[in-house]
Design a protein around this motif. Structure first.
Motif, PDB file in Angstrom:
ATOM      1  N   ASP A  35      46.978 -32.475  -2.280  1.00  0.00           N
ATOM      2  CA  ASP A  35      47.846 -32.231  -3.446  1.00  0.00           C
ATOM      3  C   ASP A  35      47.039 -31.722  -4.637  1.00  0.00           C
TER       4      ASP A  35
ATOM      5  N   VAL B 102      49.041 -33.856 -10.945  1.00  0.00           N
ATOM      6  CA  VAL B 102      48.904 -34.660  -9.726  1.00  0.00           C
ATOM      7  C   VAL B 102      48.986 -36.154 -10.065  1.00  0.00           C
TER       8      VAL B 102
ATOM      9  N   ARG C   4      51.640 -38.415  -8.280  1.00  0.00           N
ATOM     10  CA  ARG C   4      51.257 -39.569  -7.445  1.00  0.00           C
ATOM     11  C   ARG C   4      51.839 -40.858  -8.004  1.00  0.00           C
TER      12      ARG C   4
END
Lengths: 162, 284, 807
Positions: free
Chosen positions: A89, A152, A156
């Motif tokens: 990612d 990210v 997450r």
């Protein structure tokens, strides 16, 4: 001439044994003995972060760690994190935002960013800026790097079960 | 930029380490975290015959209560001090200073004992230990001894440690109930060595500062205890006049050398600025 | 023993369905202007780049250099034999030995009248002229063994006077190269006819002297070269981290006496260049010579300490500038006196006269004054050489101009934005000839200023600034308008006799599968050349970006061209790609028309297929054209030959340079107690004509700005009076890290150049050009109420505290 020392390191999940000179630092060992050229030497005095790798799960300066010191330990490099998919990612976010130009700093930047993502999931943009300030990028203005990491981090955080 | 050749040993016990030091004398160099030693090896500024890696000596690791105070093993890494709840409670000055040390990847390997033994005058831990009145625990084949941090640092990169000795721990006395601490540092960039830094500790009672300890880094060959400035503020409320008096006195305490980018005058000036900020913070 | 213990940790490669479809082209201009991520960045993100130091060849030897510890000295004795005897040492060479295989060079150019420089050898002979100059080469099996042997080189020196101060050099008190007569490498004077009158009639003349610290590029990857000589063929293959492979091919050929066709320069991934890797370096020439001498591959990678001592430095200037204006704020003229020091040699082959020359050309750049006088001296000193580093001369010209403009505005009590508006060249005034003689095709200063002030909300910032000042917070706002040289014609180097190509070429080929391969002479240094060429090529041919593969950086493969420098890759190389792509499309349509038996004019190539131009109806997949063109040409008409490979070149000719313009703004806060400056925000509005890929352009501008911020705030190569570099490590030479830079907002005005069909101007240097001036003005704006002012870069806390009178 000082004797070469037998050194066994688990590199990206694979145990390797080599005889190494004590003076060989970890990044030279990875690059020259194992052909893992994703980690780079750029200053060899611990400032630039291009050599950042993980030893036993924590990032270190590869140029400030001797290969013999890693004997019996686990070392992860950009190649390992790429192959395992651990930072897919993050890599995608960097790619999408063009958070790299020449790419020389990038493996070290990604290793540091992943440490941030793992250990400081609640970091603010200023904290990200601060955390990343040990990795020199001479091409970008850092902004796209921070943008990518921030994106990210948020993704997450949202993906984690409540 | 590759290090010159050296031998490497990783003793399993302190006794073994002492034996190696005895055998190799000045040719041996202790390796703790290596975050200052290895760059100097890579640049060939140091060329020891043998590195004695203390990495296998578990007895040098860890943070433990010592009465109401603390004992921190010499091989305890900066990151462990930074994260320790016990440190935050009993020696918050260390917790405040830790984030100023370089960057995460360095803090993951660099150690308290390594930093103290190197005695870089711009490093954070030496000044903190002096401010906290810490005892440095030193061991050798001859036995163990304790030296007050204030006496430990002798000259530029020189300490009380003899060639056959190993710094094994730091003992930090319990904080007074009213203790306050502030760590301030001016560095050109995040994580750089300080141009000037200040580790400050005091007890605040009834609006007054007592037992004030002001220890500067980056302004001399060793951490500098600013006795005159401390005396000027001792027992006073940190009002503008008292702060100004302490700042004035600093010229008696500090005679900094200029460095590449900062003159001696600028360092003294910046030390005064930090003093003002630190005293105001201690009094708040 | 290697035993795999966790093969299951390997994640499977993404399956086909996980791969994203290729981005769609934008309606009118295809992929031009689309923010498409760079395809070639993916391998860099996985640590799978291949930089020169990653290459290992059989029998590879490593060379290290014994370097002068003195700034200026005669070599009294040099004994390499003790080093030769060390373990792993293969050979040792002094300057004379290398000179037998590598001829010296003299870096002068015909159009820089009077420029002079002495011959320079790859390795010093008899005398050294700067600390770090190579004196001997040691070749060993490993780099570490080579370094071990360095300690055994025995040298005795007779120290000579070191000239390290620019004024001292100019005075000629001690002449570094006695044969040249003085220490002046190059000088230029220029004065417009109306100059005296303009300054005589001025209501106000302001004057200031500005200092610029010598700094350097700090490419993260050190200079790297692996030379592999093949004696049987008398051929040389050089893997080289360079910006100009063809230029280096010519130079290796001429100086090593190998036919040019037998020299191949391959440029793999390059870890940052910024102008550092476009010059001839003595140690790199020596490495190539040693490969010839030893008939085996030899590698040299500059370590960080060597980089600081020997990578070109730049920008050591001291300049006095005067501005004349009327009391209503109309600029009448500028008067410049610039002095710059370049080290002991002009750098080959571009010379070290260009930076000063640019300062003369560009000072006063955005404004419509008519009077100009300039005087400029380039002098030799005993420090490392300087040469062209990103934005050559621009940061100096911009800071001088914008600094003195702000001073004039302040003296007249006119707001700096308003003062600029009154004086910038209006957008309808083009084409325009500037007093220094340079010509502008079309610029957009007015639009850029408007856009900038709006983006930053200038009025609100001024109001906030006033509010905060009342509380003792000193914020400053600085503006810096600028012009920038891009897309240089042969006027830059070629006319002066340098064998440096101003044109670039592209070969575009349809593969049998319908893929398109593009070979281009511009190189990829990370700026995204490959990616924008994919976009241009896909647009020109009519295919999707995933069908195009670009190859650059190999003189054995690509057309001849200049490479990457002077913000020329997109504008010049991109146009070559566009024209080659269009020609290929035409040829593809010829084949398709022949296959279909229809008029070519009715057909088009869209979305990887031959379509009916009017209806868009698919007629043939491109792969079918490829199949027939390559494997079944027998089915085509008898006299028809399919030409599915096309080469085109492009040279800008109408203007010497395609100027761009832009304006930057900086917002800072100065801690007046500590002299620390916090950079709060930075803005840039830039007109680079056609923007091919916004995410690439924007981050390249940001990266350029950060290098400019480094110059303004942190970076300086500090030398002792004896010529010793005092801060030659990354711990002591400070470059900006993420914590030192603000967020940077980038916007564009788009005025395409009409010289090319693509319309792209350069952009790679714009950020670096304008940032230092903007920051300087912001700091001085913050300090203004305290009566303080700084003019010497970098603006260290020390300098700010001194300006404030705090120390």
């Amino acid at each position: 001439m000082n004797p070469m020392l037998e050194t066994t390191i688990t590199v990206n999940g694979t145990r390797v044994t080599r005889r190494v000179e004590p003076r060989t630092h970890l990044v030279d060992f990875l690059r020259e003995e194992l052909g893992l050229t994703g980690s780079h030497t750029a200053c060899e005095h611990g400032v630039c972060g291009a050599c950042t790798v993980r030893v036993d799960g924590e990032i270190v300066r590869g140029c400030l760690t001797l290969a013999v010191q890693a004997n019996g330990r686990a070392v992860d490099t950009i190649e390992g994190l790429s192959d395992s998919g651990e930072i897919r990612d993050l890599q995608a976010a960097f790619h999408e935002r063009n958070a790299l130009q020449c790419g020389f700093c990038t493996p070290g930047v990604l290793m540091t960013a992943q440490e941030l993502l793992r250990t400081r999931p609640a970091a603010t943009r200023d904290e990200i800026r601060d955390f990343m300030s040990g990795n020199l990028c001479r091409c970008t203005g850092y902004q796209s790097i921070l943008d990518a990491i921030e994106a990210v981090l948020i993704a997450r955080r949202q993906a984690r079960p409540a | 930029m590759k290090a010159s050749s050296f031998g490497y040993a990783r003793p399993a016990s302190l006794a073994e380490a002492f034996a190696l030091l005895a055998r190799h004398g000045e040719g041996a160099k202790l390796l703790a975290g290596g975050q200052s030693l290895i760059p100097s090896l890579n640049m060939r500024l140091a060329a020891p015959e043998l590195l004695v890696d203390l990495g296998a000596l578990g007895e040098l690791e860890g943070i433990a209560p010592l009465g109401q105070g603390l004992r921190i093993g010499a091989r305890t890494r900066h990151c462990e001090i930074e994260r320790s709840a016990l440190v935050a409670e009993r020696a918050p000055l260390l917790a405040q200073a830790a984030p100023h040390i370089a960057h995460v990847a360095i803090r993951n390997r660099g150690t308290l004992g390594g930093s103290l033994a190197l005695a870089d005058p711009a490093a954070e831990w030496p000044a903190c230990c002096v401010a906290l009145g810490a005892q440095i625990v030193i061991a050798s084949a001859r036995g163990e001894r304790r030296v007050a941090a204030e006496q430990f640092f002798k000259a530029l990169y020189a300490t009380e440690l003899a060639a056959d000795e190993i710094l094994v721990a730091v003992e930090i006395p319990p904080p007074a109930p009213q203790a306050r601490s502030v760590f301030l540092e001016l560095a050109r960039r995040r994580g750089d060595y300080a141009m000037v830094g200040l580790a400050a500790q005091a007890n605040r009672t009834d609006g007054q500062l007592r037992d004030v300890r002001l220890v500067f880094l980056g302004v001399g060959a060793i951490p500098v205890l600013a006795r005159h400035a401390m005396a000027a503020i001792e027992g006073k409320a940190a009002d503008a006049a008292a702060i100004a008096a302490a700042q004035h006195e600093l010229s008696k305490d500090l005679s900094p050398n200029g460095d590449l980018y900062t003159s001696a005058e600028a360092k003294l000036h910046l030390a005064r600025v930090l003093t003002g900020r630190a005293l105001a913070a201690l009094a708040r | 023993m290697n035993d795999r213990i966790a093969p299951d940790q390997l994640a499977p490669a993404p399956r086909a369905e996980e791969r994203k479809p290729a981005p769609a082209p934008v309606a009118t201009r295809g992929y031009i202007g689309a923010s498409i991520p760079r395809a070639n960045a993916k391998r860099l993100l996985e640590g799978r780049g291949c930089y020169t130091d990653d290459i290992q060849l059989p029998r590879l030897a490593h060379v290290v250099f014994f370097r002068s510890p003195h700034a200026h000295a005669r070599i009294k004795r040099l004994d390499l034999q003790p080093a030769r005897a060390q373990p792993g040492v293969i050979a040792v060479f002094d300057g004379r030995a290398i000179a037998e295989y590598c001829t010296p060079w003299v870096a002068v150019l015909g159009h820089l009248k009077g420029i002079k420089s002495p011959p320079q050898h790859a390795v010093a002979i008899e005398r050294v002229c700067w600390q770090g100059e190579a004196v001997a080469a040691i070749v060993a099996e490993t780099r570490a063994q080579g370094e071990d042997a360095l300690a055994h080189v025995e040298a005795e020196w007779e120290e000579l006077p070191a000239v390290t101060d620019m004024e001292d050099a100019l005075s000629g008190r001690y002449v570094i190269h006695p044969d040249l007569g003085d220490n002046i490498c190059f000088k230029r004077e220029l004065v417009t006819e109306n100059f005296d009158a303009a300054f005589a009639q001025a209501d106000l003349v302001v004057e200031e002297t500005f200092g610029f610290g010598r700094h350097t590029g700090v490419t993260l990857e050190g200079r790297s070269i692996l030379a592999d000589y093949n004696a049987a063929e008398h051929s040389l293959t050089v893997y080289h981290a360079t910006q100009a492979p063809h230029m280096m091919q010519d130079i290796f050929s001429r100086h090593l006496d190998i036919p040019e066709a037998s020299v191949r320069v391959i440029c793999k991934d390059v870890g940052g260049s910024y102008g550092i890797k476009v010059h001839v370096y003595p140690d790199e020439m020596a490495t190539a010579a040693i490969s010839v001498m030893l008939r085996r591959p030899v590698k040299f990678v500059a370590d960080r300490l060597e980089s600081f001592l020997t990578d070109i430095h730049a920008r050591e200037h001291k300049a006095k500038i005067r501005l004349a204006c009327t009391k209503d704020g109309r600029i009448l003229g500028f008067d410049l006196d610039d002095l710059t020091a370049i080290g002991p040699y002009s750098v080959y082959p571009r010379t070290s006269g260009i930076e000063g020359n640019q300062v003369v050309n560009l000072t006063g750049g955005p404004y419509r004054h008519k009077a100009y006088r300039a005087k400029m001296h380039v002098v030799f000193t005993n420090k490392n050489v300087t040469c062209q580093y990103r934005a050559v001369g621009h940061p100096i010209a911009v800071a001088l101009t914008e600094g003195i403009v702000d001073l004039a505005a302040a003296k007249l009590g006119i707001d700096p934005a308003e003062f600029r508006r009154r004086n910038i060249i209006p957008d309808d005034a083009y084409p325009y000839t500037f007093p220094s003689g340079i010509k502008f095709e079309k610029l957009s200063h007015e639009q850029c200023l408007d856009k900038l002030l709006e983006a930053m909300d200038y009025r609100a910032l001024r109001a906030e600034q006033a509010r905060l000042r009342a509380t003792g917070v000193y914020r400053g706002i600085g503006l810096a308008a600028m012009i920038e040289v891009t897309n240089p014609s042969p006027a830059f180097y070629g006319v002066g006799g340098a064998r440096i190509s101003a044109q670039d070429g592209a070969t575009v080929r349809l593969e049998p599968t319908g893929m398109v391969t593009c070979l281009a002479s511009v190189t990829e240094q990370g700026q995204g050349t490959d990616a924008i060429f994919v976009q241009i090529c896909a647009t020109a041919v009519g295919v999707s970006v995933d069908k195009v593969r670009v190859m650059t950086g190999d003189t054995g493969v690509t057309p001849y061209g200049g490479g990457t420098w002077a913000s020329r890759g997109a504008g010049i190389g991109g146009e070559a790609v566009l024209q080659a792509g269009k020609a290929l499309k035409s040829n593809i349509l010829d084949v398709a028309a022949a296959m279909l038996g229809v008029d070519k004019a009715t057909l088009d190539v869209r979305d990887n297929a031959i379509v009916d131009g009017a209806t868009g109806e698919a007629k043939l997949p491109l792969a079918e054209v490829g199949r027939v063109g390559y494997f079944r040409p027998d089915t085509l008409p008898m006299k028809f030959q399919a030409e599915l490979s096309v080469t085109r070149h492009y040279t800008p000719r109408e203007y010497g340079f395609t100027f761009t313009n832009g304006i930057q703004a900086s917002l800072v806060e100065v801690d007046t107690d500590t002299g620390f400056v916090k950079l709060l925000k930075h803005w840039c509005v830039e007109d680079c004509g056609t923007v091919i890929n916004p995410i690439l352009v924007d981050e390249q501008i940001r990266g350029g700005i950060v290098q400019g911020l480094g110059a303004a705030m942190l970076e300086e190569c500090v030398y002792s009076p004896e010529g010793q570099l005092l801060n030659g490590s990354l711990a002591d030479y400070l470059v900006p890290m993420s914590g030192d830079v603000p967020d940077i907002e980038v916007a564009h005005v788009c005025t395409p150049t009409k010289q090319s069909e693509l319309g792209a101007k350069g952009v790679g240097e714009a950020g670096t050009a304008g940032a230092p001036g903007a920051v300087m003005n912001a700091i001085n704006d913050a300090l203004a109420p305290l009566g303080a002012r700084v003019t010497d870069q970098p603006f260290t806390p020390e300098r700010i505290l001194r300006a404030l009178g705090r120390i």
